[in-house]
Design an enzyme around this catalytic site. Structure first.
Site, PDB file in Angstrom:
ATOM      1  N   ARG A 177       0.929  -1.214   0.009  1.00  0.00           N
ATOM      2  CA  ARG A 177       0.180   0.123   0.149  1.00  0.00           C
ATOM      3  C   ARG A 177       0.981   1.103  -0.028  1.00  0.00           C
ATOM      4  O   ARG A 177       0.997   2.020  -1.094  1.00  0.00           O
ATOM      5  CB  ARG A 177      -0.786  -0.095   0.943  1.00  0.00           C
ATOM      6  CG  ARG A 177      -2.075   1.112   1.084  1.00  0.00           C
ATOM      7  CD  ARG A 177      -1.948   2.388   1.621  1.00  0.00           C
ATOM      8  NE  ARG A 177      -1.285   2.374   2.949  1.00  0.00           N
ATOM      9  CZ  ARG A 177      -0.515   3.687   3.281  1.00  0.00           C
ATOM     10  NH1 ARG A 177      -0.514   4.598   2.638  1.00  0.00           N
ATOM     11  NH2 ARG A 177      -0.118   3.680   4.699  1.00  0.00           N
ATOM     12  N   ASP A 178       1.600   1.465   1.108  1.00  0.00           N
ATOM     13  CA  ASP A 178       2.335   2.614   1.332  1.00  0.00           C
ATOM     14  C   ASP A 178       3.558   2.626   0.331  1.00  0.00           C
ATOM     15  O   ASP A 178       3.812   3.836  -0.412  1.00  0.00           O
ATOM     16  CB  ASP A 178       2.917   2.754   2.685  1.00  0.00           C
ATOM     17  CG  ASP A 178       3.175   4.308   3.326  1.00  0.00           C
ATOM     18  OD1 ASP A 178       2.832   5.266   2.472  1.00  0.00           O
ATOM     19  OD2 ASP A 178       3.446   4.285   4.428  1.00  0.00           O
ATOM     20  N   HIS A 225       4.504   3.521  13.191  1.00  0.00           N
ATOM     21  CA  HIS A 225       4.823   3.509  11.471  1.00  0.00           C
ATOM     22  C   HIS A 225       5.650   4.614  11.120  1.00  0.00           C
ATOM     23  O   HIS A 225       5.611   5.639  11.079  1.00  0.00           O
ATOM     24  CB  HIS A 225       3.473   3.818  10.884  1.00  0.00           C
ATOM     25  CG  HIS A 225       3.429   4.017   9.479  1.00  0.00           C
ATOM     26  ND1 HIS A 225       2.851   2.872   8.634  1.00  0.00           N
ATOM     27  CD2 HIS A 225       3.873   5.062   8.559  1.00  0.00           C
ATOM     28  CE1 HIS A 225       3.023   3.470   7.393  1.00  0.00           C
ATOM     29  NE2 HIS A 225       3.602   4.755   7.344  1.00  0.00           N
ATOM     30  N   HIS A 228       8.958   6.445   8.900  1.00  0.00           N
ATOM     31  CA  HIS A 228       9.554   6.226   7.688  1.00  0.00           C
ATOM     32  C   HIS A 228      10.968   6.721   7.883  1.00  0.00           C
ATOM     33  O   HIS A 228      11.220   7.203   8.877  1.00  0.00           O
ATOM     34  CB  HIS A 228       8.863   7.387   6.604  1.00  0.00           C
ATOM     35  CG  HIS A 228       7.762   7.132   5.982  1.00  0.00           C
ATOM     36  ND1 HIS A 228       7.502   7.190   4.791  1.00  0.00           N
ATOM     37  CD2 HIS A 228       6.287   6.555   6.699  1.00  0.00           C
ATOM     38  CE1 HIS A 228       6.289   6.658   4.266  1.00  0.00           C
ATOM     39  NE2 HIS A 228       5.590   6.523   5.592  1.00  0.00           N
ATOM     40  N   CYS A 246       8.712   9.920  -0.114  1.00  0.00           N
ATOM     41  CA  CYS A 246       8.087  11.041   0.190  1.00  0.00           C
ATOM     42  C   CYS A 246       7.624  12.021  -0.524  1.00  0.00           C
ATOM     43  O   CYS A 246       8.481  12.458  -1.352  1.00  0.00           O
ATOM     44  CB  CYS A 246       9.370  11.461   1.414  1.00  0.00           C
ATOM     45  SG  CYS A 246       8.500  13.053   2.305  1.00  0.00           S
ATOM     46  N   ASN A 295       9.257   3.814   3.818  1.00  0.00           N
ATOM     47  CA  ASN A 295       9.143   3.336   5.275  1.00  0.00           C
ATOM     48  C   ASN A 295      10.407   2.512   5.741  1.00  0.00           C
ATOM     49  O   ASN A 295      11.212   2.257   4.817  1.00  0.00           O
ATOM     50  CB  ASN A 295       7.882   2.318   5.171  1.00  0.00           C
ATOM     51  CG  ASN A 295       6.855   2.637   4.607  1.00  0.00           C
ATOM     52  OD1 ASN A 295       6.343   2.691   3.355  1.00  0.00           O
ATOM     53  ND2 ASN A 295       5.707   3.064   5.693  1.00  0.00           N
TER      54      ASN A 295
HETATM   55 ZN    ZN Z   1       3.565   6.009   5.648  1.00  0.00          ZN
END
Ligand code: ZN
Length: 327
Positions: free
Chosen positions: A30-31, A222, A224, A255, A264
């Site tokens: 997802r991310d 979570h 990064h 980012c 991440n």
């Molecule tokens: Zn994230």
């Protein structure tokens, strides 16, 4: 109570001791995938997720039920979910921004629907085109849909440790959103370091405030790795008693405000750190490295993960194959 944390008086903390089981939630599908410009074939996404499950990852954030116009890469959310081969001990999660997303997610094999709200007013307006209050007001009917479908709900907060537009984010804003989730009966809280601004000091401060305000909530961190201290922040999380961490395979992701920045914290680097610290992850490092290499081939560019390049600590090299330095 928040004043107590501000004053540096920490409520009782129980560090996570070696031997404990740490839960890793893989968020790369997802991310990570969501920022890729080139459409990744659905079969490749499914193969990555199934590879992660085979490597021992027990929790995976597979996709996001957002508008395909907003995030074209995740247009195949339903198809990816239906292709996943999972055992009963695997938990699948997906983000849902609104009731439309929740209705879609309710018809899939997702176990947990993830809500998200930014703790920064400016980021909230940029990200979902709504104020913090307007975002929160959308959530009660989403939670109703999830519960009617037998799904659990996680309350996510973005820009917890800093905002790329506003700078410092008031801890009170994070606490207010956490309380809103708690009052909706949500027990699972995800703290998003959306643009990699978390530091050991800010992690300690936020966790102390939440321990006071919502001690019954279970926290997932979570992070990064935008500024290279993601794993250092994990060590702080462990010292602060947190046993749940999000990470992405190969360090996938980026980012949106810093071109070329890493994503991440990296799953196999996290597994390496935790296992070498004496914690249990249940993840097979060699298998997860192989998935990272496959993911790199799928997206067609180098990933920032370090263990996928260097291998495990006791990896042996053939001495005959290495040239001896002259002199
Ligand atoms: Zn994230």
């Amino acid at each position: 109570m928040v004043e107590l944390a501000k004053a540096g008086v920490s409520p009782s903390v129980s560090p996570v001791v070696p031997g404990a089981r740490i839960e890793i939630c893989e968020v790369g599908p997802r991310d990570g995938f969501q920022i890729e410009k080139r459409q990744i074939p659905t079969d490749d996404k499914i193969a990555v997720v199934n590879g992660l499950i085979d490597a021992g990852i027990k929790k995976i954030q597979v996709t996001s039920f957002v508008s395909p116009r907003a995030v074209p890469q995740l247009v195949d959310a339903e198809e990816v979910l239906s292709g996943i081969e999972r055992g009963p001990d695997v938990t699948l999660t997906a983000l849902v921004p609104n009731t439309r997303g929740a209705e879609r997610a309710a018809r899939t094999q997702v176990d947990i629907m993830g809500l998200f709200c930014s703790a920064s007013e400016t980021h909230s307006r940029k990200n979902v085109n709504a104020s913090i209050d307007d975002t929160l007001q959308r959530f009660p009917p989403v939670v109703e849909i999830a519960r009617a479908a037998g799904k659990r709900v996680q309350g996510g907060i973005a820009t917890v440790f800093g905002c790329p537009f506003e700078g410092e984010v008031p801890t009170d804003s994070v606490v207010r959103i956490a309380r809103f989730y708690r009052d909706l009966g949500i027990e699972d809280l995800n703290l998003g370091d959306t643009t990699g601004m978390a530091t050991p000091k800010t992690v300690r401060a936020v966790l102390a405030a939440l321990r006071e305000a919502v001690p019954e909530m279970a926290v997932t961190l979570h992070f990064h790795n935008t500024r290279g201290i993601g794993l250092a922040n994990v060590m702080v999380g462990l010292a602060e008693g947190v046993t749940r961490y999000d990470s992405s395979i190969g360090g996938l992701g980026g980012c949106p405000f810093a071109a070329g920045a890493t994503g991440n914290i990296c799953t196999e680097d996290l597994v390496y750190l935790l296992e070498e610290s004496g914690y249990q992850t249940g993840v097979d490092l060699e298998k997860v490295i192989a998935v990272a290499q496959k993911t790199e081939a799928v997206i067609g560019r180098e990933l920032p993960g370090q263990i996928m390049k260097a291998g495990s600590r006791l990896r042996r090299f053939d001495s005959d194959a290495v040239a001896t330095a002259a002199g």
